[in-house]
Design a protein around this motif. Sequence first.
Motif, mmCIF file in Angstrom:
data_model
loop_
_atom_site.group_PDB
_atom_site.id
_atom_site.type_symbol
_atom_site.label_atom_id
_atom_site.label_comp_id
_atom_site.label_asym_id
_atom_site.label_seq_id
_atom_site.Cartn_x
_atom_site.Cartn_y
_atom_site.Cartn_z
ATOM 1 N N VAL A 40 7.864 -1.301 -1.468
ATOM 2 C CA VAL A 40 9.278 -1.669 -1.525
ATOM 3 C C VAL A 40 9.430 -2.920 -2.392
ATOM 4 O O VAL A 40 8.673 -3.881 -2.246
ATOM 5 C CB VAL A 40 9.861 -1.947 -0.121
ATOM 6 C CG1 VAL A 40 11.334 -2.358 -0.221
ATOM 7 C CG2 VAL A 40 9.702 -0.730 0.777
ATOM 8 N N VAL A 41 10.404 -2.901 -3.306
ATOM 9 C CA VAL A 41 10.707 -4.058 -4.150
ATOM 10 C C VAL A 41 12.194 -4.357 -4.025
ATOM 11 O O VAL A 41 13.029 -3.442 -4.100
ATOM 12 C CB VAL A 41 10.358 -3.784 -5.633
ATOM 13 C CG1 VAL A 41 10.848 -4.931 -6.527
ATOM 14 C CG2 VAL A 41 8.857 -3.593 -5.808
ATOM 15 N N GLU A 42 12.510 -5.627 -3.824
ATOM 16 C CA GLU A 42 13.919 -6.044 -3.734
ATOM 17 C C GLU A 42 14.252 -7.001 -4.863
ATOM 18 O O GLU A 42 13.470 -7.902 -5.186
ATOM 19 C CB GLU A 42 14.198 -6.707 -2.389
ATOM 20 C CG GLU A 42 14.208 -5.725 -1.228
ATOM 21 C CD GLU A 42 14.661 -6.351 0.073
ATOM 22 O OE1 GLU A 42 14.894 -5.600 1.042
ATOM 23 O OE2 GLU A 42 14.771 -7.606 0.133
ATOM 24 N N ILE A 43 15.434 -6.786 -5.440
ATOM 25 C CA ILE A 43 15.965 -7.676 -6.473
ATOM 26 C C ILE A 43 17.237 -8.295 -5.936
ATOM 27 O O ILE A 43 18.234 -7.594 -5.709
ATOM 28 C CB ILE A 43 16.244 -6.915 -7.781
ATOM 29 C CG1 ILE A 43 14.953 -6.246 -8.306
ATOM 30 C CG2 ILE A 43 16.813 -7.854 -8.842
ATOM 31 C CD1 ILE A 43 15.160 -5.415 -9.570
ATOM 32 N N ASN A 44 17.207 -9.605 -5.692
ATOM 33 C CA ASN A 44 18.383 -10.335 -5.212
ATOM 34 C C ASN A 44 19.147 -10.898 -6.398
ATOM 35 O O ASN A 44 18.555 -11.455 -7.327
ATOM 36 C CB ASN A 44 17.957 -11.466 -4.283
ATOM 37 C CG ASN A 44 17.227 -10.961 -3.051
ATOM 38 O OD1 ASN A 44 16.009 -11.054 -2.980
ATOM 39 N ND2 ASN A 44 17.964 -10.425 -2.093
ATOM 40 N N LEU A 45 20.468 -10.761 -6.358
ATOM 41 C CA LEU A 45 21.316 -11.170 -7.479
ATOM 42 C C LEU A 45 22.129 -12.404 -7.133
ATOM 43 O O LEU A 45 22.452 -12.654 -5.968
ATOM 44 C CB LEU A 45 22.267 -10.023 -7.847
ATOM 45 C CG LEU A 45 21.621 -8.662 -8.140
ATOM 46 C CD1 LEU A 45 22.705 -7.624 -8.401
ATOM 47 C CD2 LEU A 45 20.666 -8.752 -9.318
ATOM 48 N N LYS A 46 22.466 -13.173 -8.166
ATOM 49 C CA LYS A 46 23.321 -14.349 -7.981
ATOM 50 C C LYS A 46 24.766 -13.935 -7.753
ATOM 51 O O LYS A 46 25.539 -14.653 -7.114
ATOM 52 C CB LYS A 46 23.241 -15.246 -9.215
ATOM 53 C CG LYS A 46 21.848 -15.787 -9.498
ATOM 54 C CD LYS A 46 21.828 -16.556 -10.818
ATOM 55 C CE LYS A 46 20.421 -17.024 -11.158
ATOM 56 N NZ LYS A 46 20.358 -17.692 -12.481
#
Length: 550
Positions: free
Chosen positions: A228-234
Motif C-alpha cells: 500500500v502506498v499513500e500520497i498526501n496532498l497539500k
Amino acid sequence: MMEPKLLTLWQHIQTGYVRQAEIADLLELSPKQTSRYMQRWHEEGWFRLQPGKGRGHSTKIEWVKNVESIYEKEMEYIINHESIEKSAKWLTLHWSSECKLRLMRLFQTKLGFNDEGKDKLIIPRKDPFLSFHPLEALDIHSANLVSNIYNRLIYLTEDNEIWPELAHSWESSNRLLRLYIRKGVKFHDGSYLSADDVVRCLESLRDHPIHRDIWFIVQRIHSPAQYVVEINLKQKCSYILHLLSTINSSIYKVNNGKLIGTGSFYLEKNDETKTILRAFEDYYKERALLDCIEFVQMPMGFETIYRSSVKEDDIETYKVESDSGFGIVIMNAYRNSDINKQEVRDYIQYVISARRNEINQLDPKIIPNQSGILRSPSDPYIVDQVPFIEVSKPLVLQTTPYTEKLIFWLKGILETAGIPVKLKEITFEESLQNGYTDHGTDFFIHGEVFEMNHSLSFFHFLLLSSSPLAQVLGDKGERFEILNQYANTPFEKWSELHEQMERRLMKSALILPLYYSKRSVLFSDDIMNISIKNFGYADFSKLWMKPTTI
C-alpha cells in the motif's frame, strides 16, 4: 584494414598538385602527421608522391589505385560475413553517394527479423540513446526505450481511460490518494517489487529539479502497510493520479549502480554501436512475442526498414504512418534584446504566417499548421498584417542539425522582410535544456512529440521545468498560478483551459504554430500485429514474425 582518412583523401583530392596544408586541414592532422600518412600511403602503392620543396610549395599526387572501388569490395565481404554492428561502423566512412547507396541496399538485406531459433528484430538507429533513466528521458527515442524497460503504476489511454498497471486498484479522497500495489511483480534481477520501491521512486521524482514544480502539490509519500502506498496532498488536486501515468513516473530500482525495471524487455547491452533489448521471461503480464530487439548504429540518410533477413530476394513492404508531433517557433521574450518588444514579435509572427505554406516544399512529411498545437480541431489563428519595424541589431536564431532546412528557410524569409538574422548552432543535447538554459538566442524552432494522451502531454509541455516554454511563461509565481488553475479544474475539462493557454501564448507572440509532421516506416509483409503506442512508435511487445514455412 580500411582507413577512413585515405578514403576521405580519395574523395576530395584528384591527381595533380595540392598544398600539404590543405591535406592536413582535410584530414584534421598536424603537418608532421600528414607527412607520415602521405609517405606510408605512397609506399603502400596507393599513389605516387612528389613532395614540394620548401614551405608553401605544392605536392604532386598521382593516384595509382581506386581506393573506393577496393574498399567497396572489402565492405561487401564484411556485410556478408561479419556482424551487423561491424558493418554499420564502416558504412559511416566517406563513401560517394552512388557507392553508399549500393552498400546500403546490400546491408538492408541483413536488417529485420533473423530466425536462428529466436525471433530477433534489428532496427537502424541514427544516434546512441541519450538516457535510460525515467527521470531524465527528455527525447522521444530515450522515452520510447524507457516505455519498454519499465512499467508505470497506471496507464492513461488516448481517450482518458485509466488502466491499472503496477497498481491494481486505488481510491482517493479530498487530499489523499491510496494505491494498492500488485503482488508477485518481478524486477529484471529477480527481486520482487515492494511498496517501499514505489515510495523511493516517487520521492526521487518529486525532488528532481525537472519535475519538482509539477509535484509541488504533494506533501508526503509513504507506505502505511505492505503493498500500500499513500500520497498526501497539500490541497485538492485533479491531476495527481494522472501524473502517475507518465514515462517519468516509471518504477525502477538501482542495483550496484545499474537501473533495473519490470518491463517486457530488459537492457542487455548498450554501447556506441549497438543497444540490445531482450524479452523478460518473468514479465508479470503477457511475455513479449519477440525474443530480442537490436538497435544498430547507422549513418545518416539510411532508410529505416523493419524487415526479415530470412527473405533474401526482393520483398513486399507496407508503410505504417503515425503522428510525429508538431513544430513551433518560440520567442525568448525574457531576453534583453529587441525580441522582448511585443511589436517586434508581432511583425515576426506576421511574416512567418504569410509564408508558412511554403514549408511543405522543404519536406513533404510536414504539414503547415494554421491553427494551434492542440490536436482537437480549432479555428485558424488569423494574424493581421502589421507594419514593418526595424530592429537595432540582428536577432539571434538558434539552430540544431535536425532543424537545419527549416532554419535556413526562416532566416531567408525574415531577412527578405527586413529583419537581419544571425545563426547560433547548438547540439541536439543542448537543445533539450532550452527550458532552463539561456543559449543566448532570441528565438528557435522546437519540435515536440506528445505521448499517447495529448491532454496530459500538453500540460507537461506547458509546465515541466525542462519545457522550452518554462522561461517564456514568466517567473515561478506565474507558473504556480497556472498550476493551481489546472489543479482546481477537473481533468475532463482541461481542454478549455488548454485552449485559453494556447491562445494567450499566440496572442503575445511567444509561440507560433509552424507544422504538423508524420513519420512513416516500411515493414516487410511477414512482420505482424503492428500497433502504434507511445510517442508514435510501434508497440514492440506485440510484434511477431509470421513463419516462412506457412
